[in-house]
Write an enzyme that holds these catalytic residues in place. Structure first.
Site, mmCIF file in Angstrom:
data_model
loop_
_atom_site.group_PDB
_atom_site.id
_atom_site.type_symbol
_atom_site.label_atom_id
_atom_site.label_comp_id
_atom_site.label_asym_id
_atom_site.label_seq_id
_atom_site.Cartn_x
_atom_site.Cartn_y
_atom_site.Cartn_z
ATOM 1 N N GLY A 47 0.838 -1.187 0.000
ATOM 2 C CA GLY A 47 0.000 0.000 0.000
ATOM 3 C C GLY A 47 0.874 1.238 0.000
ATOM 4 O O GLY A 47 2.042 1.182 0.407
ATOM 5 N N GLN A 52 3.098 9.971 1.116
ATOM 6 C CA GLN A 52 4.366 9.247 1.217
ATOM 7 C C GLN A 52 5.279 9.511 0.025
ATOM 8 O O GLN A 52 6.475 9.222 0.097
ATOM 9 C CB GLN A 52 4.128 7.744 1.340
ATOM 10 C CG GLN A 52 3.467 7.358 2.658
ATOM 11 C CD GLN A 52 3.339 5.849 2.757
ATOM 12 O OE1 GLN A 52 2.395 5.276 2.248
ATOM 13 N NE2 GLN A 52 4.308 5.223 3.398
ATOM 14 N N CYS A 100 5.760 0.149 7.576
ATOM 15 C CA CYS A 100 5.400 1.291 6.727
ATOM 16 C C CYS A 100 6.632 1.700 5.942
ATOM 17 O O CYS A 100 7.719 1.765 6.502
ATOM 18 C CB CYS A 100 4.913 2.438 7.608
ATOM 19 S SG CYS A 100 4.425 3.906 6.679
ATOM 20 N N LEU A 101 6.445 1.985 4.663
ATOM 21 C CA LEU A 101 7.585 2.379 3.827
ATOM 22 C C LEU A 101 8.198 3.699 4.292
ATOM 23 O O LEU A 101 9.332 4.000 3.948
ATOM 24 C CB LEU A 101 7.148 2.480 2.359
ATOM 25 C CG LEU A 101 6.700 1.152 1.743
ATOM 26 C CD1 LEU A 101 6.121 1.378 0.357
ATOM 27 C CD2 LEU A 101 7.854 0.166 1.688
ATOM 28 N N HIS A 142 -4.667 1.776 7.697
ATOM 29 C CA HIS A 142 -3.282 2.272 7.716
ATOM 30 C C HIS A 142 -3.079 3.326 6.625
ATOM 31 O O HIS A 142 -2.558 4.414 6.894
ATOM 32 C CB HIS A 142 -2.320 1.084 7.512
ATOM 33 C CG HIS A 142 -0.877 1.472 7.430
ATOM 34 N ND1 HIS A 142 0.066 1.082 8.356
ATOM 35 C CD2 HIS A 142 -0.199 2.213 6.503
ATOM 36 C CE1 HIS A 142 1.252 1.587 8.023
ATOM 37 N NE2 HIS A 142 1.116 2.262 6.889
ATOM 38 N N GLU A 143 -3.524 2.999 5.399
ATOM 39 C CA GLU A 143 -3.289 3.925 4.282
ATOM 40 C C GLU A 143 -4.083 5.220 4.451
ATOM 41 O O GLU A 143 -3.569 6.311 4.191
ATOM 42 C CB GLU A 143 -3.614 3.259 2.946
ATOM 43 C CG GLU A 143 -2.749 2.043 2.599
ATOM 44 C CD GLU A 143 -1.263 2.284 2.759
ATOM 45 O OE1 GLU A 143 -0.798 3.423 2.602
ATOM 46 O OE2 GLU A 143 -0.552 1.307 3.064
ATOM 47 N N HIS A 146 -2.669 7.865 6.724
ATOM 48 C CA HIS A 146 -1.635 8.731 6.141
ATOM 49 C C HIS A 146 -2.232 10.043 5.633
ATOM 50 O O HIS A 146 -1.563 11.076 5.635
ATOM 51 C CB HIS A 146 -0.952 8.020 4.959
ATOM 52 C CG HIS A 146 0.148 7.080 5.351
ATOM 53 N ND1 HIS A 146 1.306 7.495 5.971
ATOM 54 C CD2 HIS A 146 0.278 5.744 5.190
ATOM 55 C CE1 HIS A 146 2.102 6.450 6.170
ATOM 56 N NE2 HIS A 146 1.504 5.365 5.716
#
Ligand code: NI
Length: 182
Positions: A47, A52, A100-101, A142-143, A146
């Protein structure tokens, strides 16, 4: 198509509320989505949210791998959501490990609602609504967090479970279900 640079925790773009997209059919949004998908696949992650990649717009992309528990679950195909809204369908939350990236090489146990409905606009301008449970619901929460400047450590209730993934590999397997990089 281009692989975009991923912002890491501490960058202001990850801390602010992202702006709504006025026109989901705007070609600029479609270029952004394509680049986000390419960036997510390169990372690799499952995701990615636009902040991000330093774009403060309410856009996320994700997919859910199938057969996570060997149960034949087909998963969820690649999905791009514009202006998504998450509504919990239960008060019940479960903890699961997330990565998380924007926090490379780290992971932690995060409580999430186990059942949600999410609504959004699709890149063709259509409205979209879907119910999700379990890991699918976790990924979407989660996404979408952001987009409101929330990173998963801010949702954690037990920071002693937060750490480097390599070290957390040493914990028993059952708590690693839900491994996620987004
Ligand atoms: Ni993330």
């Amino acid at each position: 198509m281009a692989i975009l640079k991923i912002a890491r925790m501490g960058h202001p773009v990850l801390a602010r509320r992202a702006d709504s997209v006025e026109d989901p059919t705007d070609p600029e949004i479609h270029f952004l989505i394509n680049d986000m998908i390419e960036t997510m696949r390169d990372a690799p992650g499952i995701g990615l949210a636009a902040p991000q990649v330093h774009v403060a717009k309410r856009v996320v992309v994700f997919y859910v791998p199938g057969d996570r528990s060997g149960d034949g679950d087909p998963g969820v195909g690649l999905t791009a959501l514009i202006n998504p809204v998450v509504e919990p369908l239960t008060d019940h939350r479960e903890v699961g490990i997330e990565g998380c990236l924007s926090l490379p090489n780290m992971a932690g146990q995060v409580p999430r609602f186990t059942k949600i409905r999410y609504t959004a606009q699709l890149p063709n301008g259509d409205s979209f609504s879907r119910e999700a449970e379990g890991y699918h619901a976790r990924v979407v929460q989660h996404e979408c967090d952001h987009l409101d400047g929330i990173l998963y450590p801010m949702r954690m209730e037990n920071l002693s479970t937060f750490g480097y993934s390599e070290e957390l590999q040493k914990v028993p397997d059952e708590v690693k279900e839900g491994d996620h990089d987004g």
